[in-house]
Write a protein that holds these residues in place. Structure first.
Motif, PDB file in Angstrom:
ATOM      1  N   GLU A  14       0.833  -1.199   0.000  1.00  0.00           N
ATOM      2  CA  GLU A  14       0.000   0.000   0.000  1.00  0.00           C
ATOM      3  C   GLU A  14       0.872   1.256   0.000  1.00  0.00           C
ATOM      4  O   GLU A  14       0.513   2.271  -0.593  1.00  0.00           O
ATOM      5  CB  GLU A  14      -0.932   0.013   1.217  1.00  0.00           C
ATOM      6  N   ARG A  17       1.944   1.592  -3.513  1.00  0.00           N
ATOM      7  CA  ARG A  17       0.799   2.071  -4.296  1.00  0.00           C
ATOM      8  C   ARG A  17       0.635   3.577  -4.139  1.00  0.00           C
ATOM      9  O   ARG A  17       0.419   4.304  -5.111  1.00  0.00           O
ATOM     10  CB  ARG A  17      -0.486   1.349  -3.864  1.00  0.00           C
ATOM     11  N   LYS A  58      -3.249  -3.829  -7.641  1.00  0.00           N
ATOM     12  CA  LYS A  58      -4.302  -3.078  -6.959  1.00  0.00           C
ATOM     13  C   LYS A  58      -4.674  -1.829  -7.758  1.00  0.00           C
ATOM     14  O   LYS A  58      -5.860  -1.496  -7.898  1.00  0.00           O
ATOM     15  CB  LYS A  58      -3.824  -2.670  -5.563  1.00  0.00           C
ATOM     16  N   LEU A  59      -3.703  -1.151  -8.333  1.00  0.00           N
ATOM     17  CA  LEU A  59      -3.969   0.039  -9.142  1.00  0.00           C
ATOM     18  C   LEU A  59      -4.676  -0.321 -10.442  1.00  0.00           C
ATOM     19  O   LEU A  59      -5.492   0.451 -10.947  1.00  0.00           O
ATOM     20  CB  LEU A  59      -2.661   0.779  -9.431  1.00  0.00           C
ATOM     21  N   ASP A  61      -6.778  -2.930 -10.651  1.00  0.00           N
ATOM     22  CA  ASP A  61      -8.138  -3.211 -10.179  1.00  0.00           C
ATOM     23  C   ASP A  61      -8.909  -1.920  -9.911  1.00  0.00           C
ATOM     24  O   ASP A  61     -10.121  -1.859 -10.126  1.00  0.00           O
ATOM     25  CB  ASP A  61      -8.100  -4.054  -8.900  1.00  0.00           C
ATOM     26  N   ASP A  62      -8.209  -0.890  -9.446  1.00  0.00           N
ATOM     27  CA  ASP A  62      -8.846   0.394  -9.147  1.00  0.00           C
ATOM     28  C   ASP A  62      -9.152   1.198 -10.407  1.00  0.00           C
ATOM     29  O   ASP A  62      -9.788   2.259 -10.333  1.00  0.00           O
ATOM     30  CB  ASP A  62      -7.945   1.241  -8.231  1.00  0.00           C
ATOM     31  N   SER A 182     -10.027  10.304 -11.880  1.00  0.00           N
ATOM     32  CA  SER A 182      -9.890   8.850 -11.920  1.00  0.00           C
ATOM     33  C   SER A 182     -11.233   8.130 -11.877  1.00  0.00           C
ATOM     34  O   SER A 182     -11.373   7.025 -12.397  1.00  0.00           O
ATOM     35  CB  SER A 182      -9.027   8.384 -10.748  1.00  0.00           C
ATOM     36  N   SER A 183     -12.234   8.750 -11.237  1.00  0.00           N
ATOM     37  CA  SER A 183     -13.543   8.107 -11.109  1.00  0.00           C
ATOM     38  C   SER A 183     -14.600   9.183 -10.911  1.00  0.00           C
ATOM     39  O   SER A 183     -14.279  10.356 -10.707  1.00  0.00           O
ATOM     40  CB  SER A 183     -13.554   7.136  -9.917  1.00  0.00           C
ATOM     41  N   GLY A 219      -9.115   9.742  -4.448  1.00  0.00           N
ATOM     42  CA  GLY A 219     -10.515   9.629  -4.050  1.00  0.00           C
ATOM     43  C   GLY A 219     -11.131  10.923  -3.559  1.00  0.00           C
ATOM     44  O   GLY A 219     -12.261  10.929  -3.054  1.00  0.00           O
TER      45      GLY A 219
END
Length: 241
Positions: A14, A17, A58-59, A61-62, A182-183, A219
């Motif tokens: 993490e 990441r 993980k990145l 998957d994100d 990013s989202s 986020g």
């Protein structure tokens, strides 16, 4: 390289990441340029390749990174243009589906608006960048947008004129201000008795309103947007597999 995070007892993958996210943001990484290899990251952060591989996975998957066999790992930019257009289907004069061109009509610095600032998770008195933008197909406005940005994140926009903005805003946010979307979370409403000066509608014509909160790699909310289109153009589409 990871010592500043070790005191928080965060798993090493993490920590890696987080450092990769920081690298992507601070360096304004180009999505056409591959990231360093897993071995290079392992050497840089003094961790095992397995730790880096777990961080990169993980990145992926994100939705932040994407991997191509034989080419490497790249920054992934979500296609938010297609996301919005799943609510609206526009056709050109030849009856073919068309993607509108974005044109900024107004940009200004405004005082904080408590309701908007709350959505952006900033203090209620913090200044905002306010943008009015339209989407045009063959000379006709198809969508009207109101956009609010935290001024603290978009200082480079303070002295810009509408004509300085590019067709696609999210890549422009990144190259100009280092803000990578990013989202996003979108909510849709049907609204009545709302007259939009760019759509040139009347009170009897219903509109569709799409509210979007766009978020950074970390986020955090970095944009709040309201998009308006004619209800007669509304056409929700989803693929179920």
């Amino acid at each position: 390289m990871l010592k500043n995070l070790e005191k928080f007892k965060i798993p090493r993958y993490e920590q890696v990441r987080w450092h990769i996210l920081t690298l992507l943001t601070e360096s304004k990484w180009d999505e056409n340029t591959p990231l360093p290899t897993e071995q290079e990251f392992a050497d840089k952060y003094q961790v095992s390749v397995g730790t880096v591989r777990k961080a990169v996975a993980k990145l992926v998957d994100d939705g932040v990174l994407t991997k191509y066999q034989g080419r490497g790992t790249f920054l992934k930019r979500p296609d938010f243009e297609s996301s919005l257009l799943r609510f609206f289907k526009f056709r050109d004069k030849d009856a073919c589906y068309a993607t509108p061109t974005g044109v900024v009509k107004k940009v200004m610095v405004i005082e904080g608006i408590e309701e908007i600032n709350e959505k952006l998770d900033i203090g209620k008195n913090k200044a905002l960048i306010y943008i009015e933008r339209v989407r045009i197909i063959e000379g006709k406005v198809s969508l009207s947008e109101k956009i609010w940005l935290p001024k603290s994140r978009y200082q480079a926009f303070v002295n810009l004129e509408p004509e300085d903005f590019e067709n696609l805003l999210y890549p422009f946010y990144y190259t100009k201000c280092g803000q990578f979307v990013s989202s996003a979370v979108e909510t849709l409403f049907f609204v009545a008795n709302h007259v939009d000066p760019y759509l040139d509608n009347n009170e009897q014509e219903n509109l569709v309103k799409v509210c979007r909160i766009a978020k950074s790699l970390e986020g955090d909310p970095i944009e709040y947007r309201e998009s308006y289109g004619m209800a007669e153009k509304f056409s929700y589409e989803v693929n179920i597999i």
